[in-house]
Scaffold this active site. Structure first.
Site, mmCIF file in Angstrom:
data_model
loop_
_atom_site.group_PDB
_atom_site.id
_atom_site.type_symbol
_atom_site.label_atom_id
_atom_site.label_comp_id
_atom_site.label_asym_id
_atom_site.label_seq_id
_atom_site.Cartn_x
_atom_site.Cartn_y
_atom_site.Cartn_z
ATOM 1 N N GLU A 3 0.810 -1.219 0.000
ATOM 2 C CA GLU A 3 0.000 0.000 0.000
ATOM 3 C C GLU A 3 0.848 1.276 0.000
ATOM 4 O O GLU A 3 0.473 2.265 -0.614
ATOM 5 C CB GLU A 3 -0.889 -0.022 1.250
ATOM 6 C CG GLU A 3 -2.056 0.898 1.217
ATOM 7 C CD GLU A 3 -2.988 0.591 2.371
ATOM 8 O OE1 GLU A 3 -3.191 1.495 3.196
ATOM 9 O OE2 GLU A 3 -3.489 -0.540 2.466
ATOM 10 N N ASP A 4 1.989 1.237 0.687
ATOM 11 C CA ASP A 4 2.754 2.462 0.938
ATOM 12 C C ASP A 4 4.101 2.553 0.228
ATOM 13 O O ASP A 4 4.818 3.543 0.417
ATOM 14 C CB ASP A 4 3.004 2.611 2.441
ATOM 15 C CG ASP A 4 1.723 2.801 3.229
ATOM 16 O OD1 ASP A 4 0.682 3.137 2.625
ATOM 17 O OD2 ASP A 4 1.758 2.615 4.461
ATOM 18 N N ASP B 16 -3.936 -4.481 13.412
ATOM 19 C CA ASP B 16 -3.593 -3.206 12.780
ATOM 20 C C ASP B 16 -4.539 -2.110 13.254
ATOM 21 O O ASP B 16 -4.116 -1.004 13.605
ATOM 22 C CB ASP B 16 -3.671 -3.374 11.258
ATOM 23 C CG ASP B 16 -3.363 -2.115 10.477
ATOM 24 O OD1 ASP B 16 -2.455 -1.355 10.873
ATOM 25 O OD2 ASP B 16 -4.018 -1.902 9.437
#
Length: 165
Positions: A56-57, A116
């Protein structure tokens, strides 16, 4: 293999820092892995916890995760990675798409997602009360959809979110 995942994630996240704290970003996935350790888990779940934000990052792809860590870890990371894009609509719609994606994942992915959520919630509640109200409702929705996640961890997440901590 867990050490390899930590090294991989640390390198991938590079100089990224954690919002609100300014600490190296890797501190977040490591904390998520520690939360996962508190319930029944597998090594693949711990690796996925450490790698959960890499796709995602960073420029890392699911295929790279699969090549380095195998099918199981890649599948868990896939179901932890947001799929929505800005062009998918407003925030509420995008977050619903992401929650549905998380809910389609296996129990292992759902359990890591709850860990998370626990770690992110504590930071947001403490440091960003304006965002907290919206975030709280989004995460309660997500939690309600994660029907295969570890029940002990889900109860902890619900309690934490309702207490605003």
């Amino acid at each position: 293999m867990l050490d390899k995942a930590v090294q991989f994630a640390t390198k991938a996240h590079g100089s990224q820092v954690r919002k609100y704290h300014g600490t190296p970003y890797i501190s977040h996935p490591l904390a998520v892995a520690e939360i996962v350790k508190s319930v029944p888990h597998t090594e693949e779940m711990l690796m996925a916890a450490v790698l959960h934000d890499v796709v995602e990052d960073t420029p890392v792809t699911i295929d790279e995760i699969k090549q380095e860590f195998g099918d199981t870890v890649a599948e868990i990371v896939y179901f932890l990675t947001d799929i929505s894009k800005p062009e998918d609509g407003n925030r509420a719609h995008r977050k619903q798409l992401d929650a549905e994606h998380n809910a389609n994942g296996p129990a292992e992915a759902q359990t890591v997602k709850v860990a998370d959520l626990i770690h992110n919630s504590s930071a947001i509640a403490a440091h960003d009360p304006r965002i907290w109200r919206t975030y709280k409702m989004e995460k309660l929705n997500t939690l309600n959809m994660l029907d295969k996640a570890d029940e002990t961890l889900k109860a902890r997440a619900f309690a934490q979110i309702m207490d605003g901590k």
